[in-house]
Design a protein around this motif. Structure first.
Motif, PDB file in Angstrom:
ATOM      1  N   ILE A  30     -37.100  55.759 179.105  1.00  0.00           N
ATOM      2  CA  ILE A  30     -37.343  57.070 178.507  1.00  0.00           C
ATOM      3  C   ILE A  30     -36.235  57.334 177.501  1.00  0.00           C
ATOM      4  O   ILE A  30     -35.047  57.236 177.838  1.00  0.00           O
ATOM      5  N   GLU A  39     -39.875  51.902 183.588  1.00  0.00           N
ATOM      6  CA  GLU A  39     -40.040  52.663 182.351  1.00  0.00           C
ATOM      7  C   GLU A  39     -38.686  52.916 181.702  1.00  0.00           C
ATOM      8  O   GLU A  39     -37.653  52.995 182.371  1.00  0.00           O
ATOM      9  N   ARG A  65     -39.636  59.750 173.781  1.00  0.00           N
ATOM     10  CA  ARG A  65     -40.503  58.583 173.847  1.00  0.00           C
ATOM     11  C   ARG A  65     -40.429  57.948 175.237  1.00  0.00           C
ATOM     12  O   ARG A  65     -39.358  57.892 175.833  1.00  0.00           O
ATOM     13  N   HIS A  66     -41.580  57.447 175.715  1.00  0.00           N
ATOM     14  CA  HIS A  66     -41.645  56.714 176.977  1.00  0.00           C
ATOM     15  C   HIS A  66     -42.187  55.320 176.680  1.00  0.00           C
ATOM     16  O   HIS A  66     -43.221  55.177 176.023  1.00  0.00           O
ATOM     17  N   ASP A  69     -37.986  63.743 181.235  1.00  0.00           N
ATOM     18  CA  ASP A  69     -37.222  63.603 179.990  1.00  0.00           C
ATOM     19  C   ASP A  69     -35.785  64.104 180.158  1.00  0.00           C
ATOM     20  O   ASP A  69     -34.887  63.686 179.413  1.00  0.00           O
TER      21      ASP A  69
END
Length: 390
Positions: free
Chosen positions: A98, A96, A112-113, A371
């Motif tokens: 981030i 992912e 946002r991811h 985050d």
């Protein structure tokens, strides 16, 4: 840091000006007298440093509206105008990306991811560029310029050169990430190890603000440690200072991926815990969430695995306390979801292994959403922006 595109420069042309701004940023709002005391400067030096920063809109000064009524004129407070500039922070994990857009005070405006389906550096760079463009569009709507991009990656990262020497989760070696990201985004780029980036955020905007000596210990996929000594985040001569995860706490313990036996990470890292729970209980838990759930249901074997992990973490923290004598150790990371299963063991093993006055170290937990790792990357960009003028 290399290949820095042109953007607005921070108007602090001396180390004293950067120091004054950093003091107000991390500990303010403050009176000028208090700024001088905390920064160790004369009142005249503070006045000289503050003037161009106010003229450029980075600092403001006004009466303390929250002060209780009193005779005489209330003291003016100097504070940072957080909306003066924006920054992007990006944390890259194995699966992912981030991204956050923050203001100058590192307050997250947008997060946002994005799933990461390919770890090839070219694909990751393309995803970072797309994410940065999306976040810059949000900045344009606010009418505020983005002046820096921070990238946080796990592993051996040379911040000065902007190179990821080795990242085990991404399987990268010697990737000149800062230079490549600057070319693809058009922004000045700072690249740092993710734990050190989180430590910068804690130093300037979190539980380490105002402290000169503290440590951040992260628990999760790996066991990381960021160190602040005499007010500076320590990287070491080779960029790997603070590798608490590879402190040996049980020479007869399980083999670690680094080649040693009984490292903290080999006992308390997520993968080690899942493997050990499977071995002890015979239950084929798929991941840490299932291992935690099994322990919470009262399975004695799973609970013992977490207890042992807590002991290892506590001994690792005691090693840091014995060597550096920090005022505070902040425990964070995604592994805190299981904190109730090993908190007591961390405290007991720390107290047992800490020598003398080192046991007085303030050990506290600080659960942070994921985050915050990206916010840490933004904090390094803010730091680079301010210190570029030194």
């Amino acid at each position: 840091m290399r290949s820095i595109p042109h953007t607005e420069s921070f108007p602090a042309h001396t180390p004293a000006a950067s120091q004054v701004f950093t003091t107000v940023l991390s500990q303010g709002p403050l009176t000028r007298l208090e700024v001088a005391r905390r920064a160790g400067l004369s009142a005249a030096a503070v006045t000289k440093a503050v003037r161009p920063l106010i003229e450029a809109g980075y600092l403001t000064e006004g009466a303390d509206e929250d002060a209780p009524p009193a005779l005489g004129r209330p003291a003016n407070l100097v504070r940072v105008d957080g909306g003066r500039a924006l920054f992007i922070g990006v944390k890259v994990t194995g699966d992912e990306i981030i991204g956050v857009l923050t203001d100058l005070c590192c307050r997250i405006r947008v997060a946002r991811h994005v799933p990461l389906t390919d770890r090839d550096p070219r694909e990751v760079l393309a995803a970072i560029a797309d994410l940065a463009q999306e976040l810059r569009a949000g900045a344009d709507e606010l009418g505020i310029q983005v002046v820096g991009l921070g990238l946080a990656v796990s592993g051996d990262v040379d911040r000065g050169e902007g190179v990821v020497r080795y990242s085990p989760f991404l399987e990268w070696r010697d990737v000149p990430l800062a230079e490549l990201a600057a070319m693809t985004t058009g922004l000045p780029v700072t690249v740092d190890n993710d734990v050190r980036a989180l430590t910068v955020a804690e130093q300037w905007f979190g539980a380490g603000a105002g402290l000169t000596d503290f440590a951040v210990v992260t628990v999760g996929a790996g066991i990381g440690c960021g160190l602040v000594v005499h007010g500076r985040v320590v990287a070491g001569a080779h960029g790997v200072a603070g590798e608490i995860g590879h402190v040996v706490v049980d020479p007869a313990g399980p083999r670690c991926h680094c080649g040693n036996r009984g490292c903290v990470e080999a006992i308390a890292g997520d993968a080690a815990i899942v493997a050990r729970v499977r071995e002890v209980t015979g239950v084929q838990v798929a991941d840490t969430s299932e291992a935690v759930a099994l322990a919470h249901r009262g399975d004695a074997g799973a609970r013992e695995v977490y207890a042992r992990a807590g002991e290892a973490i506590g001994r690792g923290i005691a090693t840091v306390a014995n060597l550096l004598g920090p005022e505070r150790v902040i425990i964070s990371g995604e592994g805190l979801a299981a904190y109730d299963l090993f908190a007591e063991q961390i405290r007991d093993s720390f107290a047992e292994a800490a020598f003398g006055s080192a046991a007085r170290c303030d050990v506290r937990t600080r659960p942070l959403p994921f985050d915050e790792w990206a916010r840490g990357a933004a904090a390094t960009a803010i730091q680079s922006f301010i210190r570029a003028a030194d």
